[in-house]
Design a protein around this motif. Sequence first.
Motif, mmCIF file in Angstrom:
data_model
loop_
_atom_site.group_PDB
_atom_site.id
_atom_site.type_symbol
_atom_site.label_atom_id
_atom_site.label_comp_id
_atom_site.label_asym_id
_atom_site.label_seq_id
_atom_site.Cartn_x
_atom_site.Cartn_y
_atom_site.Cartn_z
ATOM 1 N N VAL A 14 34.700 48.384 -25.483
ATOM 2 C CA VAL A 14 33.843 47.577 -26.369
ATOM 3 C C VAL A 14 34.584 46.312 -26.809
ATOM 4 O O VAL A 14 34.038 45.184 -26.795
ATOM 5 C CB VAL A 14 33.393 48.405 -27.583
ATOM 6 N N PHE A 15 35.853 46.488 -27.206
ATOM 7 C CA PHE A 15 36.618 45.322 -27.674
ATOM 8 C C PHE A 15 36.896 44.330 -26.535
ATOM 9 O O PHE A 15 36.885 43.115 -26.744
ATOM 10 C CB PHE A 15 37.931 45.783 -28.313
ATOM 11 N N VAL A 17 34.930 43.757 -23.918
ATOM 12 C CA VAL A 17 33.674 43.028 -23.678
ATOM 13 C C VAL A 17 33.441 42.006 -24.794
ATOM 14 O O VAL A 17 33.026 40.851 -24.546
ATOM 15 C CB VAL A 17 32.495 44.011 -23.564
ATOM 16 N N SER A 18 33.729 42.406 -26.048
ATOM 17 C CA SER A 18 33.554 41.487 -27.176
ATOM 18 C C SER A 18 34.502 40.289 -27.052
ATOM 19 O O SER A 18 34.135 39.144 -27.369
ATOM 20 C CB SER A 18 33.803 42.220 -28.492
ATOM 21 N N ALA A 19 35.737 40.519 -26.587
ATOM 22 C CA ALA A 19 36.714 39.436 -26.424
ATOM 23 C C ALA A 19 36.257 38.446 -25.357
ATOM 24 O O ALA A 19 36.402 37.217 -25.504
ATOM 25 C CB ALA A 19 38.064 40.026 -26.073
ATOM 26 N N LEU A 21 33.113 37.905 -24.496
ATOM 27 C CA LEU A 21 31.993 37.141 -25.056
ATOM 28 C C LEU A 21 32.492 36.086 -26.049
ATOM 29 O O LEU A 21 31.962 34.971 -26.121
ATOM 30 C CB LEU A 21 31.006 38.094 -25.746
ATOM 31 N N ALA A 22 33.528 36.447 -26.824
ATOM 32 C CA ALA A 22 34.091 35.478 -27.800
ATOM 33 C C ALA A 22 34.737 34.306 -27.071
ATOM 34 O O ALA A 22 34.686 33.153 -27.528
ATOM 35 C CB ALA A 22 35.106 36.178 -28.690
ATOM 36 N N GLY A 30 31.132 37.255 -30.093
ATOM 37 C CA GLY A 30 31.934 38.437 -29.762
ATOM 38 C C GLY A 30 31.884 39.475 -30.850
ATOM 39 O O GLY A 30 31.811 40.689 -30.588
ATOM 40 N N LEU A 31 31.952 38.980 -32.113
ATOM 41 C CA LEU A 31 31.908 39.923 -33.252
ATOM 42 C C LEU A 31 30.571 40.648 -33.316
ATOM 43 O O LEU A 31 30.497 41.864 -33.531
ATOM 44 C CB LEU A 31 32.181 39.167 -34.550
ATOM 45 N N ALA A 33 28.487 41.163 -30.875
ATOM 46 C CA ALA A 33 28.395 42.078 -29.738
ATOM 47 C C ALA A 33 29.161 43.369 -30.002
ATOM 48 O O ALA A 33 28.697 44.477 -29.693
ATOM 49 C CB ALA A 33 28.926 41.408 -28.473
ATOM 50 N N SER A 34 30.347 43.256 -30.604
ATOM 51 C CA SER A 34 31.129 44.465 -30.912
ATOM 52 C C SER A 34 30.443 45.325 -31.949
ATOM 53 O O SER A 34 30.430 46.566 -31.849
ATOM 54 C CB SER A 34 32.534 44.070 -31.364
ATOM 55 N N ALA A 37 27.488 47.051 -30.294
ATOM 56 C CA ALA A 37 27.949 48.139 -29.416
ATOM 57 C C ALA A 37 28.398 49.349 -30.221
ATOM 58 O O ALA A 37 28.076 50.511 -29.891
ATOM 59 C CB ALA A 37 29.083 47.636 -28.542
#
Length: 426
Positions: A14-15, A17-19, A21-22, A30-31, A33-34, A37
Motif C-alpha cells: 500500500v505504501f 503504491v501511495s509513494a 502516486l505521490a 499519495g496520502l 490513496a493510502s 487503501a
Amino acid sequence: MLFWVPAILRIVGVFLVSAVLAYFFGAIAGLVASIVALCAILTIQLGYLQHLNAWLDHPDSAKLPDGWGAWTDVFSRLYRLRRSDEKHQVELTEWLARFRQAMTLLPDGVVIMDDVLFLEWCNPAAERHLGLQNERDKGMRVTNLIRNPDFMDYIILGRYEQPLTLALKDRKLIMQIIPFENRRQILVTHDATESERIEMMRRDFIANASHELRTPLTVINGFLEIALMQPNLDARTRTSHLTLMTEQGQRMQNLVEDMLTLTRLESIDFPMRPERVNIPTLLEQIRREVEALSAGKHVITLDIDGPDIRGSTDELRSAFSNLASNAVRYTPAGGTIAISWRVGIAGPVFAVQDSGIGIRPEHISRLTERFYRVDKSRSRETKGTGLGLAIVKHVLLRHTAVLAIESAPGQGSLFKVKFPATAVWL
C-alpha cells in the motif's frame, strides 16, 4: 510468523503504491490513496469479523465463507474444528442411543437422578418396578414419587453401600443408590419376587420332603426298637410289625422315585426323545393297572377314538397312570371311572372322568403343586406321595400339552390333557 509476513507485505505494498502516486501526482494524492487503501482493507477485515460473529451465533459448517488473506486460514481451521465437533456429536448421539437402548433392555431398573434426587431418566424396568413414567415424572423429586417410609429412611441415612430390600406394589425389590460424577446418582432396582418365590418353594419342598420321609422312618425305627427290646415277640406280632415296616419302606421308596422323576423332568440334561406313542396299547396297559388297583370295586371303561401321537411313551404312561390311579383312590366303591382318548377341536384329548368325592374350587389351582394335599388324612389312606400331579404337570410341559380340571364337591372330577394338533403322528 506466517500470519505477520503476508500482513506486512500488504501494508508495504500500500505504501509503495501511495509513494508512486505521490511521485507522479503529488503528496496529497499519495496520502489519499493510502488512506483509501487502508480503509478498504479495514472494511474487508470488519466484514469478515461480521461473518465470523454471525457464524458463531449459528455455527453451521456449511455457512463458513472462504475468506481472504489470513482469514482463509482462520476459516479453514474453524471449518475443520466444526466438522470434528459435528462428528463427535454424531458419535456421542449414537453412543447415547445405544446406552439408552441397552438400559431399556435391562431386566433391572435404572433411575438417573441429580444430587438433590430430581429424576432425569429411567428405563422401562424402573417404570414397572416403581410405578414411574419417564416423560411425566422427569424433573420431579424421586422421594415424592416413591412414597415409602423405608425408602425415605434409606435416603436420609445415606448408607448407600448396603442395598435396601423393599416390598412395593406387590413386588419384593432390592434397591441401591450409586453416586457417580459430582452431581449424579443412579438408583438400581432388582425384582426379587420370582427368586423369593422359588426360594420359598425350595424351602417348602425340603420341609415337606423331610416330613414325608420322617413319618415312615419313625414307624420303622419304632418297630426296630421294639424288636431289639423284646426279642421274644410272638410270630404273629413280629409278622404284623414287619408288614407295616415293609409298607413304610415302600412308601419311602415311592417318594424317592417320584422326587427323582421330577428332577429328571426338570433337568435340561435329560431332553425328551420323541417317538411314536402307540395310544391303544398304552391305554390298555393303564386300564389293566387301574383295574388291579380298584380290585373290582369300580366300573372302569375305556374309549379310544383318536390317533397316535409323538412323544415319550414312558413319560406319558407315568402322567396318564397318575391321573387314572387318582380317580380310583378318590372314588368310593361302586363308582364309575371313564378313560377316553378322542380328537378335540385343537388336537387329541386324554380324559379321566370319575364319580368320586370331587374337589372344592379353591383347591383346583394348587393341585399340581408339590406335596399339596386337599385332605391330608385321606392322602395317608390312599398312600400317595403328594407328587403325582406335579409329575403330570412337568410331563405335559415337555409335550406342550395342558391340563384342564373340572370338579365340584360330591359330583366327581374331570381331568383333561389337551395336546396340540402338531403332536399327532403323521
